[in-house]
Design a protein around this motif. Structure first.
Motif, PDB file in Angstrom:
ATOM      1  N   TRP A  57      -1.411 -19.665 -38.892  1.00 26.31           N
ATOM      2  CA  TRP A  57      -0.407 -20.045 -37.902  1.00 26.31           C
ATOM      3  C   TRP A  57      -0.500 -19.176 -36.664  1.00 26.31           C
ATOM      4  O   TRP A  57      -0.304 -19.650 -35.536  1.00 26.31           O
ATOM      5  CB  TRP A  57       0.996 -19.998 -38.509  1.00 26.31           C
ATOM      6  CG  TRP A  57       1.413 -21.340 -39.019  1.00 26.31           C
ATOM      7  CD1 TRP A  57       1.328 -21.797 -40.293  1.00 26.31           C
ATOM      8  CD2 TRP A  57       1.962 -22.415 -38.239  1.00 26.31           C
ATOM      9  NE1 TRP A  57       1.792 -23.099 -40.362  1.00 26.31           N
ATOM     10  CE2 TRP A  57       2.183 -23.489 -39.122  1.00 26.31           C
ATOM     11  CE3 TRP A  57       2.277 -22.559 -36.890  1.00 26.31           C
ATOM     12  CZ2 TRP A  57       2.716 -24.703 -38.688  1.00 26.31           C
ATOM     13  CZ3 TRP A  57       2.805 -23.778 -36.452  1.00 26.31           C
ATOM     14  CH2 TRP A  57       3.019 -24.828 -37.344  1.00 26.31           C
ATOM     15  N   TYR A  60      -3.246 -20.616 -34.739  1.00 19.91           N
ATOM     16  CA  TYR A  60      -2.830 -21.888 -34.146  1.00 19.91           C
ATOM     17  C   TYR A  60      -1.952 -21.652 -32.916  1.00 19.91           C
ATOM     18  O   TYR A  60      -2.144 -22.277 -31.862  1.00 19.91           O
ATOM     19  CB  TYR A  60      -2.082 -22.722 -35.191  1.00 19.91           C
ATOM     20  CG  TYR A  60      -1.467 -23.996 -34.641  1.00 19.91           C
ATOM     21  CD1 TYR A  60      -2.267 -25.070 -34.269  1.00 19.91           C
ATOM     22  CD2 TYR A  60      -0.088 -24.116 -34.495  1.00 19.91           C
ATOM     23  CE1 TYR A  60      -1.712 -26.238 -33.760  1.00 19.91           C
ATOM     24  CE2 TYR A  60       0.481 -25.274 -33.996  1.00 19.91           C
ATOM     25  CZ  TYR A  60      -0.338 -26.328 -33.629  1.00 19.91           C
ATOM     26  OH  TYR A  60       0.228 -27.475 -33.116  1.00 19.91           O
ATOM     27  N   GLN A  61      -0.993 -20.740 -33.042  1.00 21.67           N
ATOM     28  CA  GLN A  61      -0.102 -20.456 -31.924  1.00 21.67           C
ATOM     29  C   GLN A  61      -0.840 -19.796 -30.769  1.00 21.67           C
ATOM     30  O   GLN A  61      -0.413 -19.899 -29.614  1.00 21.67           O
ATOM     31  CB  GLN A  61       1.057 -19.579 -32.398  1.00 21.67           C
ATOM     32  CG  GLN A  61       2.018 -20.330 -33.303  1.00 21.67           C
ATOM     33  CD  GLN A  61       3.039 -19.449 -33.990  1.00 21.67           C
ATOM     34  OE1 GLN A  61       2.872 -18.236 -34.081  1.00 21.67           O
ATOM     35  NE2 GLN A  61       4.101 -20.055 -34.495  1.00 21.67           N
ATOM     36  N   ASN A  66      -6.877 -25.776 -34.280  1.00 24.11           N
ATOM     37  CA  ASN A  66      -5.971 -26.907 -34.100  1.00 24.11           C
ATOM     38  C   ASN A  66      -5.248 -27.239 -35.406  1.00 24.11           C
ATOM     39  O   ASN A  66      -5.487 -26.616 -36.443  1.00 24.11           O
ATOM     40  CB  ASN A  66      -6.722 -28.130 -33.551  1.00 24.11           C
ATOM     41  CG  ASN A  66      -7.847 -28.600 -34.479  1.00 24.11           C
ATOM     42  OD1 ASN A  66      -7.760 -28.481 -35.701  1.00 24.11           O
ATOM     43  ND2 ASN A  66      -8.911 -29.135 -33.892  1.00 24.11           N
ATOM     44  N   GLN A  67      -4.367 -28.222 -35.324  1.00 28.75           N
ATOM     45  CA  GLN A  67      -3.555 -28.601 -36.480  1.00 28.75           C
ATOM     46  C   GLN A  67      -4.420 -29.015 -37.664  1.00 28.75           C
ATOM     47  O   GLN A  67      -4.157 -28.618 -38.805  1.00 28.75           O
ATOM     48  CB  GLN A  67      -2.628 -29.749 -36.082  1.00 28.75           C
ATOM     49  CG  GLN A  67      -1.784 -30.304 -37.204  1.00 28.75           C
ATOM     50  CD  GLN A  67      -1.014 -31.546 -36.800  1.00 28.75           C
ATOM     51  OE1 GLN A  67      -0.832 -32.465 -37.592  1.00 28.75           O
ATOM     52  NE2 GLN A  67      -0.553 -31.600 -35.556  1.00 28.75           N
ATOM     53  N   GLN A  68      -5.455 -29.806 -37.410  1.00 26.32           N
ATOM     54  CA  GLN A  68      -6.309 -30.284 -38.490  1.00 26.32           C
ATOM     55  C   GLN A  68      -7.025 -29.130 -39.180  1.00 26.32           C
ATOM     56  O   GLN A  68      -7.137 -29.097 -40.412  1.00 26.32           O
ATOM     57  CB  GLN A  68      -7.326 -31.291 -37.951  1.00 26.32           C
ATOM     58  CG  GLN A  68      -8.225 -31.894 -39.030  1.00 26.32           C
ATOM     59  CD  GLN A  68      -9.197 -32.907 -38.465  1.00 26.32           C
ATOM     60  OE1 GLN A  68      -9.250 -33.127 -37.254  1.00 26.32           O
ATOM     61  NE2 GLN A  68      -9.990 -33.516 -39.330  1.00 26.32           N
ATOM     62  N   LEU A  70      -6.013 -26.016 -39.371  1.00 24.76           N
ATOM     63  CA  LEU A  70      -5.023 -25.255 -40.133  1.00 24.76           C
ATOM     64  C   LEU A  70      -4.783 -25.908 -41.497  1.00 24.76           C
ATOM     65  O   LEU A  70      -4.817 -25.250 -42.530  1.00 24.76           O
ATOM     66  CB  LEU A  70      -3.719 -25.171 -39.341  1.00 24.76           C
ATOM     67  CG  LEU A  70      -2.623 -24.246 -39.884  1.00 24.76           C
ATOM     68  CD1 LEU A  70      -1.705 -23.796 -38.738  1.00 24.76           C
ATOM     69  CD2 LEU A  70      -1.778 -24.892 -40.966  1.00 24.76           C
ATOM     70  N   ARG A  71      -4.538 -27.215 -41.460  1.00 23.72           N
ATOM     71  CA  ARG A  71      -4.225 -27.917 -42.710  1.00 23.72           C
ATOM     72  C   ARG A  71      -5.420 -27.963 -43.655  1.00 23.72           C
ATOM     73  O   ARG A  71      -5.261 -27.907 -44.879  1.00 23.72           O
ATOM     74  CB  ARG A  71      -3.748 -29.334 -42.401  1.00 23.72           C
ATOM     75  CG  ARG A  71      -2.365 -29.390 -41.767  1.00 23.72           C
ATOM     76  CD  ARG A  71      -1.968 -30.815 -41.451  1.00 23.72           C
ATOM     77  NE  ARG A  71      -0.566 -30.905 -41.056  1.00 23.72           N
ATOM     78  CZ  ARG A  71       0.035 -32.027 -40.677  1.00 23.72           C
ATOM     79  NH1 ARG A  71      -0.638 -33.160 -40.623  1.00 23.72           N
ATOM     80  NH2 ARG A  71       1.322 -32.029 -40.349  1.00 23.72           N
ATOM     81  N   THR A  98       1.853 -31.091 -47.758  1.00 26.05           N
ATOM     82  CA  THR A  98       2.435 -31.635 -46.534  1.00 26.05           C
ATOM     83  C   THR A  98       3.423 -32.755 -46.838  1.00 26.05           C
ATOM     84  O   THR A  98       4.400 -32.940 -46.099  1.00 26.05           O
ATOM     85  CB  THR A  98       1.319 -32.150 -45.606  1.00 26.05           C
ATOM     86  OG1 THR A  98       0.425 -31.064 -45.310  1.00 26.05           O
ATOM     87  CG2 THR A  98       1.879 -32.685 -44.301  1.00 26.05           C
ATOM     88  N   ASN A 130       7.758 -24.996 -32.962  1.00 30.57           N
ATOM     89  CA  ASN A 130       6.301 -25.100 -32.918  1.00 30.57           C
ATOM     90  C   ASN A 130       5.766 -25.933 -34.080  1.00 30.57           C
ATOM     91  O   ASN A 130       4.567 -26.180 -34.149  1.00 30.57           O
ATOM     92  CB  ASN A 130       5.657 -23.709 -32.985  1.00 30.57           C
ATOM     93  CG  ASN A 130       5.655 -23.005 -31.640  1.00 30.57           C
ATOM     94  OD1 ASN A 130       6.013 -23.581 -30.616  1.00 30.57           O
ATOM     95  ND2 ASN A 130       5.258 -21.742 -31.641  1.00 30.57           N
ATOM     96  N   PHE A 132       4.855 -29.037 -36.630  1.00 26.53           N
ATOM     97  CA  PHE A 132       4.273 -30.341 -36.344  1.00 26.53           C
ATOM     98  C   PHE A 132       5.363 -31.417 -36.318  1.00 26.53           C
ATOM     99  O   PHE A 132       6.236 -31.459 -37.185  1.00 26.53           O
ATOM    100  CB  PHE A 132       3.220 -30.694 -37.397  1.00 26.53           C
ATOM    101  CG  PHE A 132       2.134 -29.656 -37.497  1.00 26.53           C
ATOM    102  CD1 PHE A 132       1.536 -29.130 -36.356  1.00 26.53           C
ATOM    103  CD2 PHE A 132       1.719 -29.198 -38.735  1.00 26.53           C
ATOM    104  CE1 PHE A 132       0.547 -28.172 -36.454  1.00 26.53           C
ATOM    105  CE2 PHE A 132       0.729 -28.241 -38.842  1.00 26.53           C
ATOM    106  CZ  PHE A 132       0.135 -27.728 -37.699  1.00 26.53           C
ATOM    107  N   GLU A 156       4.218 -30.275 -29.911  1.00 28.44           N
ATOM    108  CA  GLU A 156       3.333 -31.423 -29.725  1.00 28.44           C
ATOM    109  C   GLU A 156       3.834 -32.348 -28.623  1.00 28.44           C
ATOM    110  O   GLU A 156       3.046 -32.956 -27.908  1.00 28.44           O
ATOM    111  CB  GLU A 156       3.200 -32.195 -31.039  1.00 28.44           C
ATOM    112  CG  GLU A 156       2.337 -31.508 -32.066  1.00 28.44           C
ATOM    113  CD  GLU A 156       2.221 -32.320 -33.341  1.00 28.44           C
ATOM    114  OE1 GLU A 156       1.154 -32.919 -33.546  1.00 28.44           O
ATOM    115  OE2 GLU A 156       3.201 -32.361 -34.110  1.00 28.44           O
TER     116      GLU A 156
END
Length: 231
Positions: A57, A60-61, A66-68, A70-71, A98, A130, A132, A156
């Motif tokens: 995170w 990411y911050q 990116n989000q993808q 991270l997941r 998720t 922040n 999603f 987002e």
């Protein structure tokens, strides 16, 4: 005492109890996938996941992933950190996490009482997060928080993450507010407190663990009920 009209809240770790909800979700996944067969305890699984997730995170911050990414990487890295192989991470576990996590309903003590109090006092309540967008809306609905907020601003939706001042400026514009009449409440010194300060908003640092720090903050609380002494 200064008069405020608009109150902006962070969501995770401020109202919605992320640690409790994540703990329940991870215990469920640990049992469902029999992760204990690898010789690790559920406590180690939770700790290593938490450490990895927090680190990702931060990246990411900071705009490093990116989000993808991270997941996709948090569970394989957790298994590596436990001394196992990435391929030991069960297929689909990230998607399960998720799906399950945002359905959890634990919030911090006094969340509803304080939100009712502030709404009854005539304050206009908003969120800046922040998290999603798809996940945050499910959390808000599941925990019966949506109804309290006029504007729900996610990183987002505006293209900027806290502590970037542009997300605060976007939130102020959306709310029809100006900085001097607004107050930001959050648990993160950098994202919530410093970000709000740089955007010209007063801040409340929510610090339930009473962590020591040397930051200059408008207000600091360890329990949400203390907001009644400020507002």
């Amino acid at each position: 005492m200064k008069t405020y009209q608009h109150i902006f809240f962070d969501l995770d770790h401020t109202l919605w109890d992320f640690e409790t909800n994540a703990d329940e979700t991870l215990r469920h996944l640990f049992a469902e996938h029999n992760i204990g067969r690898h010789g690790v305890s559920v406590e180690k699984f939770i700790k290593e996941y938490s450490d990895i997730n927090h680190g990702l995170w931060r990246l990411y911050q900071g705009g490093k992933i990116n989000q993808q990414q991270l997941r996709a990487t948090r569970f394989p890295r957790t298994f590596l950190q436990m001394g196992l192989r990435e391929e030991d991470s069960p297929a689909g576990i990230s998607e399960q996490f998720t799906d399950i996590l945002p359905q959890k309903k634990a919030v911090f003590p006094y969340t509803y009482e304080v939100l009712d109090y502030l709404r009854d006092k005539g304050y206009r309540l908003h969120l800046i997060t922040n998290g999603f967008r798809d996940i945050q809306y499910i959390k808000l609905d599941a925990s019966r928080l949506t109804e309290y907020f006029e504007e729900i601003v996610t990183s987002e939706c505006c293209g900027h993450l806290k502590p970037d001042t542009r997300i605060f400026e976007h939130a102020l514009e959306r709310a029809g507010a100006n900085a001097p009449e607004s107050l930001m409440i959050g648990d993160n010194l950098e994202c919530d407190v410093l970000g709000a300060y740089n955007a010209g908003l007063d801040q409340v640092y929510f610090n339930p663990a009473k962590r020591r720090h040397f930051n200059q903050i408008t207000y600091e609380i360890s329990c949400l009920s203390e907001l009644k002494e400020i507002l």
